[in-house]
Design a protein around this motif. Structure first.
Motif, PDB file in Angstrom:
ATOM      1  N   PHE A 145      52.006  29.199 -19.011  1.00 51.93           N
ATOM      2  CA  PHE A 145      52.033  30.594 -18.588  1.00 51.93           C
ATOM      3  C   PHE A 145      53.400  31.214 -18.859  1.00 51.93           C
ATOM      4  O   PHE A 145      54.441  30.612 -18.590  1.00 51.93           O
ATOM      5  CB  PHE A 145      51.686  30.718 -17.102  1.00 51.93           C
ATOM      6  CG  PHE A 145      50.278  30.328 -16.792  1.00 51.93           C
ATOM      7  CD1 PHE A 145      49.213  31.069 -17.280  1.00 51.93           C
ATOM      8  CD2 PHE A 145      50.007  29.210 -16.014  1.00 51.93           C
ATOM      9  CE1 PHE A 145      47.903  30.713 -17.001  1.00 51.93           C
ATOM     10  CE2 PHE A 145      48.708  28.838 -15.727  1.00 51.93           C
ATOM     11  CZ  PHE A 145      47.650  29.594 -16.229  1.00 51.93           C
ATOM     12  N   TYR A 179      46.504  27.640 -12.812  1.00 51.28           N
ATOM     13  CA  TYR A 179      47.313  28.768 -12.355  1.00 51.28           C
ATOM     14  C   TYR A 179      47.406  28.723 -10.848  1.00 51.28           C
ATOM     15  O   TYR A 179      46.392  28.733 -10.146  1.00 51.28           O
ATOM     16  CB  TYR A 179      46.689  30.101 -12.791  1.00 51.28           C
ATOM     17  CG  TYR A 179      47.524  31.308 -12.392  1.00 51.28           C
ATOM     18  CD1 TYR A 179      48.519  31.782 -13.234  1.00 51.28           C
ATOM     19  CD2 TYR A 179      47.324  31.943 -11.169  1.00 51.28           C
ATOM     20  CE1 TYR A 179      49.301  32.871 -12.875  1.00 51.28           C
ATOM     21  CE2 TYR A 179      48.102  33.027 -10.786  1.00 51.28           C
ATOM     22  CZ  TYR A 179      49.089  33.493 -11.645  1.00 51.28           C
ATOM     23  OH  TYR A 179      49.865  34.557 -11.279  1.00 51.28           O
ATOM     24  N   ILE A 188      43.381  36.874  -8.309  1.00 48.75           N
ATOM     25  CA  ILE A 188      43.725  36.640  -9.719  1.00 48.75           C
ATOM     26  C   ILE A 188      42.634  37.251 -10.590  1.00 48.75           C
ATOM     27  O   ILE A 188      41.454  36.912 -10.440  1.00 48.75           O
ATOM     28  CB  ILE A 188      43.841  35.133 -10.011  1.00 48.75           C
ATOM     29  CG1 ILE A 188      44.876  34.484  -9.083  1.00 48.75           C
ATOM     30  CG2 ILE A 188      44.197  34.894 -11.481  1.00 48.75           C
ATOM     31  CD1 ILE A 188      44.701  32.982  -8.951  1.00 48.75           C
ATOM     32  N   TYR A 189      43.036  38.148 -11.485  1.00 52.25           N
ATOM     33  CA  TYR A 189      42.090  38.757 -12.425  1.00 52.25           C
ATOM     34  C   TYR A 189      42.417  38.227 -13.812  1.00 52.25           C
ATOM     35  O   TYR A 189      43.507  38.457 -14.339  1.00 52.25           O
ATOM     36  CB  TYR A 189      42.172  40.281 -12.389  1.00 52.25           C
ATOM     37  CG  TYR A 189      40.993  40.956 -13.045  1.00 52.25           C
ATOM     38  CD1 TYR A 189      39.810  41.145 -12.337  1.00 52.25           C
ATOM     39  CD2 TYR A 189      41.050  41.376 -14.359  1.00 52.25           C
ATOM     40  CE1 TYR A 189      38.705  41.738 -12.926  1.00 52.25           C
ATOM     41  CE2 TYR A 189      39.953  41.979 -14.965  1.00 52.25           C
ATOM     42  CZ  TYR A 189      38.782  42.156 -14.247  1.00 52.25           C
ATOM     43  OH  TYR A 189      37.684  42.750 -14.844  1.00 52.25           O
ATOM     44  N   LEU A 190      41.478  37.505 -14.396  1.00 54.55           N
ATOM     45  CA  LEU A 190      41.680  36.857 -15.685  1.00 54.55           C
ATOM     46  C   LEU A 190      40.883  37.600 -16.754  1.00 54.55           C
ATOM     47  O   LEU A 190      39.666  37.750 -16.637  1.00 54.55           O
ATOM     48  CB  LEU A 190      41.244  35.389 -15.597  1.00 54.55           C
ATOM     49  CG  LEU A 190      41.576  34.464 -16.761  1.00 54.55           C
ATOM     50  CD1 LEU A 190      41.491  33.005 -16.302  1.00 54.55           C
ATOM     51  CD2 LEU A 190      40.653  34.662 -17.949  1.00 54.55           C
ATOM     52  N   ALA A 209      35.890  39.122 -18.306  1.00 54.16           N
ATOM     53  CA  ALA A 209      36.894  39.004 -17.254  1.00 54.16           C
ATOM     54  C   ALA A 209      36.267  38.452 -15.996  1.00 54.16           C
ATOM     55  O   ALA A 209      35.054  38.572 -15.768  1.00 54.16           O
ATOM     56  CB  ALA A 209      37.539  40.358 -16.971  1.00 54.16           C
ATOM     57  N   ILE A 220      41.745  26.338 -15.613  1.00 54.30           N
ATOM     58  CA  ILE A 220      41.182  26.935 -16.819  1.00 54.30           C
ATOM     59  C   ILE A 220      41.088  25.869 -17.898  1.00 54.30           C
ATOM     60  O   ILE A 220      42.046  25.114 -18.120  1.00 54.30           O
ATOM     61  CB  ILE A 220      42.081  28.084 -17.326  1.00 54.30           C
ATOM     62  CG1 ILE A 220      42.308  29.121 -16.231  1.00 54.30           C
ATOM     63  CG2 ILE A 220      41.488  28.730 -18.577  1.00 54.30           C
ATOM     64  CD1 ILE A 220      43.501  30.013 -16.484  1.00 54.30           C
ATOM     65  N   LEU A 228      44.838  34.628 -23.209  1.00 55.45           N
ATOM     66  CA  LEU A 228      44.448  35.124 -21.895  1.00 55.45           C
ATOM     67  C   LEU A 228      45.545  35.974 -21.280  1.00 55.45           C
ATOM     68  O   LEU A 228      46.734  35.745 -21.504  1.00 55.45           O
ATOM     69  CB  LEU A 228      44.159  33.957 -20.944  1.00 55.45           C
ATOM     70  CG  LEU A 228      43.254  32.827 -21.433  1.00 55.45           C
ATOM     71  CD1 LEU A 228      43.168  31.738 -20.375  1.00 55.45           C
ATOM     72  CD2 LEU A 228      41.874  33.352 -21.790  1.00 55.45           C
ATOM     73  N   LEU A 230      46.457  37.060 -17.311  1.00 54.52           N
ATOM     74  CA  LEU A 230      46.168  36.885 -15.890  1.00 54.52           C
ATOM     75  C   LEU A 230      46.978  37.908 -15.100  1.00 54.52           C
ATOM     76  O   LEU A 230      48.192  38.030 -15.301  1.00 54.52           O
ATOM     77  CB  LEU A 230      46.509  35.468 -15.415  1.00 54.52           C
ATOM     78  CG  LEU A 230      45.532  34.365 -15.863  1.00 54.52           C
ATOM     79  CD1 LEU A 230      45.911  33.858 -17.242  1.00 54.52           C
ATOM     80  CD2 LEU A 230      45.521  33.210 -14.869  1.00 54.52           C
ATOM     81  N   GLU A 232      47.798  38.935 -11.258  1.00 53.95           N
ATOM     82  CA  GLU A 232      47.734  38.564  -9.847  1.00 53.95           C
ATOM     83  C   GLU A 232      48.158  39.766  -9.010  1.00 53.95           C
ATOM     84  O   GLU A 232      49.254  40.298  -9.205  1.00 53.95           O
ATOM     85  CB  GLU A 232      48.655  37.370  -9.560  1.00 53.95           C
ATOM     86  CG  GLU A 232      48.652  36.964  -8.091  1.00 53.95           C
ATOM     87  CD  GLU A 232      49.610  35.831  -7.771  1.00 53.95           C
ATOM     88  OE1 GLU A 232      50.042  35.746  -6.593  1.00 53.95           O
ATOM     89  OE2 GLU A 232      49.945  35.049  -8.684  1.00 53.95           O
TER      90      GLU A 232
END
Length: 236
Positions: A145, A179, A188-190, A209, A220, A228, A230, A232
């Motif tokens: 990340f 994560y 958390i929006y992925l 998403a 993941i 990706l 992410l 938060e």
């Protein structure tokens, strides 16, 4: 764990010729009561702007607005006299605060620009308007990340007026990555920029998403080479 899935083909779409915009959440003419926001994440637009075109001068206040070019270049101008250009690999944030007027134009007269426009509700209202941009190397997010937006300046992301973090990662097929959320109560929006992944017992593909809350961490797995984003954010 709570989760909500937003498939790519369920997004709102507005094609104006010069602009082809896909809306994950309600925006402009696309209004869907069940998709107003995820916590304090209010807007996630996937915009393609034609060569030489863009958004003319318009005002904002009390919103954190993040732009992430995926391809091409974007030219920013505002009423403070600032003129900047951001490219793929850059991240821009504008804290609209007490008020700012700006324009965002395709910096090229030849090629389109594709960028994400993300709006986050601020932590404090009416702060002085501010602008920041930084460049990030792709090798620094390979199978890990890379923080690109953060409320803590020492983490290297552009500073945001909210307890929110944005992270990018490029995963090789077959790679697993966990994560860990930064703050209790955040979700958390992925968003899958490209590729195929498995997360929370779901399979997601390009531009799909998932929003996940009430969990400390998510794991993941990349089913293919994947890119990706992410996000938060506090959930209330």
């Amino acid at each position: 764990m709570k989760k909500i899935i937003h498939r790519a083909d369920t997004r709102g779409n507005a094609n104006h010729g010069w602009l082809n915009s896909f809306h994950t959440f309600s925006f402009a003419a696309y209004q869907e009561p069940s998709r107003m926001h995820f916590g304090l994440l209010r807007v996630l637009n996937d915009d393609v702007v034609a060569a030489g075109k863009g958004f003319g001068a318009h005002p904002h206040e009390n919103m954190e607005i993040i732009s992430i070019p995926l391809s091409g270049a974007l030219k920013h101008q505002d009423n403070t006299g600032r003129t900047e250009i951001i490219h793929s690999g850059d991240v821009q944030i504008m804290s609209a605060g007490s008020g700012i007027t700006h324009s965002e134009m395709n910096a090229s007269n030849i090629d389109p620009v594709n960028f994400l426009q993300v709006w986050i509700f601020p932590k404090k209202d009416n702060i002085p308007a501010r602008y920041e941009q930084k460049s990030y190397a792709a090798e620094d997010r390979q199978n890990k990340f890379q923080i690109v937006v953060s409320p803590k300046e020492e983490e290297g992301g552009v500073w945001i007026n909210q307890d929110a973090w944005f992270s990018l990662t490029d995963l090789n097929a077959g790679h697993d990555l966990t994560y860990q959320r930064h703050l209790t109560g955040n979700g958390i929006y992925l968003f899958v920029l490209d590729g195929e992944i498995e997360v929370a017992d779901e399979k997601l593909s390009k531009r799909d998403a998932i929003g996940i809350s009430d969990t400390e961490a998510i794991q993941i797995r990349a089913a293919a080479n994947s890119k990706l984003l992410l996000i938060e954010v506090p959930m209330n």
